[in-house]
Design a protein around this motif. Sequence first.
Motif, PDB file in Angstrom:
ATOM      1  N   LEU A  85       2.147  13.599  -1.320  1.00 12.74           N
ATOM      2  CA  LEU A  85       2.224  12.328  -0.487  1.00 12.74           C
ATOM      3  C   LEU A  85       2.190  12.605   0.902  1.00 12.74           C
ATOM      4  N   ARG A  86       0.897  12.259   1.435  1.00 14.11           N
ATOM      5  CA  ARG A  86       0.684  12.309   2.975  1.00 14.11           C
ATOM      6  C   ARG A  86       0.242  11.012   3.398  1.00 14.11           C
ATOM      7  N   THR A  87       0.903  10.250   4.180  1.00 10.93           N
ATOM      8  CA  THR A  87       0.493   9.150   4.725  1.00 10.93           C
ATOM      9  C   THR A  87       1.077   8.614   6.134  1.00 10.93           C
ATOM     10  N   ASN A 139      -0.733   9.788  -3.220  1.00  9.89           N
ATOM     11  CA  ASN A 139      -1.881   9.469  -2.369  1.00  9.89           C
ATOM     12  C   ASN A 139      -1.436  10.711  -1.236  1.00  9.89           C
ATOM     13  N   ALA A 140      -2.429  11.835  -1.319  1.00  9.88           N
ATOM     14  CA  ALA A 140      -2.485  12.784  -0.252  1.00  9.88           C
ATOM     15  C   ALA A 140      -3.297  12.675   0.925  1.00  9.88           C
ATOM     16  N   ASP A 141      -3.800  11.476   1.145  1.00 10.53           N
ATOM     17  CA  ASP A 141      -4.601  11.318   2.447  1.00 10.53           C
ATOM     18  C   ASP A 141      -4.808   9.904   2.651  1.00 10.53           C
ATOM     19  N   ILE A 167       0.722  -1.359  -0.076  1.00  5.17           N
ATOM     20  CA  ILE A 167      -0.074   0.076  -0.035  1.00  5.17           C
ATOM     21  C   ILE A 167       0.905   1.399   0.078  1.00  5.17           C
ATOM     22  N   ALA A 168       2.026   1.357   0.699  1.00  4.46           N
ATOM     23  CA  ALA A 168       3.019   2.450   0.673  1.00  4.46           C
ATOM     24  C   ALA A 168       3.507   2.839  -0.465  1.00  4.46           C
ATOM     25  N   VAL A 169       3.839   1.429  -1.368  1.00  6.22           N
ATOM     26  CA  VAL A 169       4.335   1.724  -2.737  1.00  6.22           C
ATOM     27  C   VAL A 169       3.266   2.013  -3.695  1.00  6.22           C
ATOM     28  N   LEU A 170       2.133   1.729  -3.546  1.00  4.70           N
ATOM     29  CA  LEU A 170       1.148   2.145  -4.303  1.00  4.70           C
ATOM     30  C   LEU A 170       0.745   3.637  -3.987  1.00  4.70           C
ATOM     31  N   ASP A 171       0.688   3.979  -2.867  1.00  8.84           N
ATOM     32  CA  ASP A 171       0.598   5.544  -2.484  1.00  8.84           C
ATOM     33  C   ASP A 171       1.615   6.182  -3.110  1.00  8.84           C
ATOM     34  N   ARG A 228      15.159   2.971  -6.326  1.00  8.06           N
ATOM     35  CA  ARG A 228      14.942   1.629  -5.907  1.00  8.06           C
ATOM     36  C   ARG A 228      14.664   1.756  -4.146  1.00  8.06           C
ATOM     37  N   ARG A 229      14.470   2.784  -4.053  1.00  2.65           N
ATOM     38  CA  ARG A 229      13.995   3.033  -2.559  1.00  2.65           C
ATOM     39  C   ARG A 229      12.668   3.524  -2.180  1.00  2.65           C
ATOM     40  N   HIS A 230      12.113   3.346  -0.822  1.00  2.00           N
ATOM     41  CA  HIS A 230      10.984   3.887  -0.709  1.00  2.00           C
ATOM     42  C   HIS A 230      11.044   5.731  -0.606  1.00  2.00           C
ATOM     43  N   PRO A 231      10.103   6.292  -0.921  1.00  4.61           N
ATOM     44  CA  PRO A 231      10.378   7.958  -0.617  1.00  4.61           C
ATOM     45  C   PRO A 231      10.409   8.174   0.632  1.00  4.61           C
ATOM     46  N   GLU A 232      11.054   9.410   0.897  1.00  4.57           N
ATOM     47  CA  GLU A 232      11.099  10.014   2.195  1.00  4.57           C
ATOM     48  C   GLU A 232      10.314  11.291   2.264  1.00  4.57           C
ATOM     49  N   PRO A 233       9.664  11.647   3.453  1.00  7.22           N
ATOM     50  CA  PRO A 233       9.063  12.889   3.716  1.00  7.22           C
ATOM     51  C   PRO A 233       9.895  13.975   3.166  1.00  7.22           C
ATOM     52  N   ARG A 234       9.145  14.982   2.608  1.00  4.55           N
ATOM     53  CA  ARG A 234       9.677  16.295   2.267  1.00  4.55           C
ATOM     54  C   ARG A 234       9.515  17.387   3.135  1.00  4.55           C
ATOM     55  N   GLY A 235      10.559  18.250   3.315  1.00  2.18           N
ATOM     56  CA  GLY A 235      10.360  19.324   4.320  1.00  2.18           C
ATOM     57  C   GLY A 235       9.255  20.535   3.913  1.00  2.18           C
ATOM     58  N   ASP A 236       8.975  20.756   2.780  1.00  3.46           N
ATOM     59  CA  ASP A 236       7.983  21.637   2.556  1.00  3.46           C
ATOM     60  C   ASP A 236       6.620  21.220   2.367  1.00  3.46           C
ATOM     61  N   TRP A 237       6.477  19.848   2.875  1.00 13.31           N
ATOM     62  CA  TRP A 237       4.883  19.408   2.662  1.00 13.31           C
ATOM     63  C   TRP A 237       4.507  18.606   4.117  1.00 13.31           C
TER      64      TRP A 237
END
Length: 259
Positions: free
Chosen positions: A184-186, A153-155, A144-148, A242-251
């Motif tokens: 992306l918000r999760t 997915n913002a929610d 699900i994290a990859v699909l988002d 080839r990695r999961h994304p990380e949170p961004r500082g501006d969102w």
Amino acid sequence: MPAVTPDELTPALPLAIDGGAGASLDEALALLRTGEITVEGRLVDASNATFYCAVAAAGCAAACVYKPIAGERPLWDFPDGTLAEREVAAYEVSVAMGWPIVPPTVLRDGPAGPGMVQLWVDVDETIDITRLMRRRDVERLRQIAVLDAVINNADRKGGHLLPLADGHVYGVDHGVTFHVQDKLRTVLWQWAGARLPPQTCEVLTALRRDLDGALGERLGELLTRREVARTRGRVDRLLATRRHPEPRGDWPPVPWPPI
């Protein structure tokens, strides 16, 4: 609308998942597309008009969720009247990835006009969502994290995870997805920066091919050309790192409320 008791509502239709018992995907989709929809109740906690309905055809009936476009609340960052199509687009991507994350979902006419119709899922109420959404050992959550990440997915709230008694977990409420800006918000950040499993990279590689073919054409019927192009770009980025994304500082990385 008069109040009804749970035993007066049409029950959910079990699906055959991973070889289990239940209706096939084709049977569920045919019912959703052609069945007669009858409103039985309203989900009052939903942000947009969301109805609990029965859909029936040829002697078969099942519970479903109906979200009419006319009942969508305007948002500042998404075009009006597009949330239903985004929900269907998320389902199409889930199917293309071979991951039964989003319940069968179609776009069709209903009692209040065109909208999204999705098979209702009965959740296991004994499962603690707060604990579930923090686990790292549930493969479906990682998918699900990859699909988002793919659909932007913002929610992804904890309440949008639907655990079943057999261990399967569905994801729902994909109206605010596929934006051209990174949104992306999760609550599923437990794999942030981690390497994607090899099998996930294989799924993404096949998905990228499909985005240049039949899936891309299907998404083009539901999203703008730019939104489809940005979806390809997000898959390219996942395959490049080839990695999961990380949170961004501006969102804000986590939706509010998180459940």
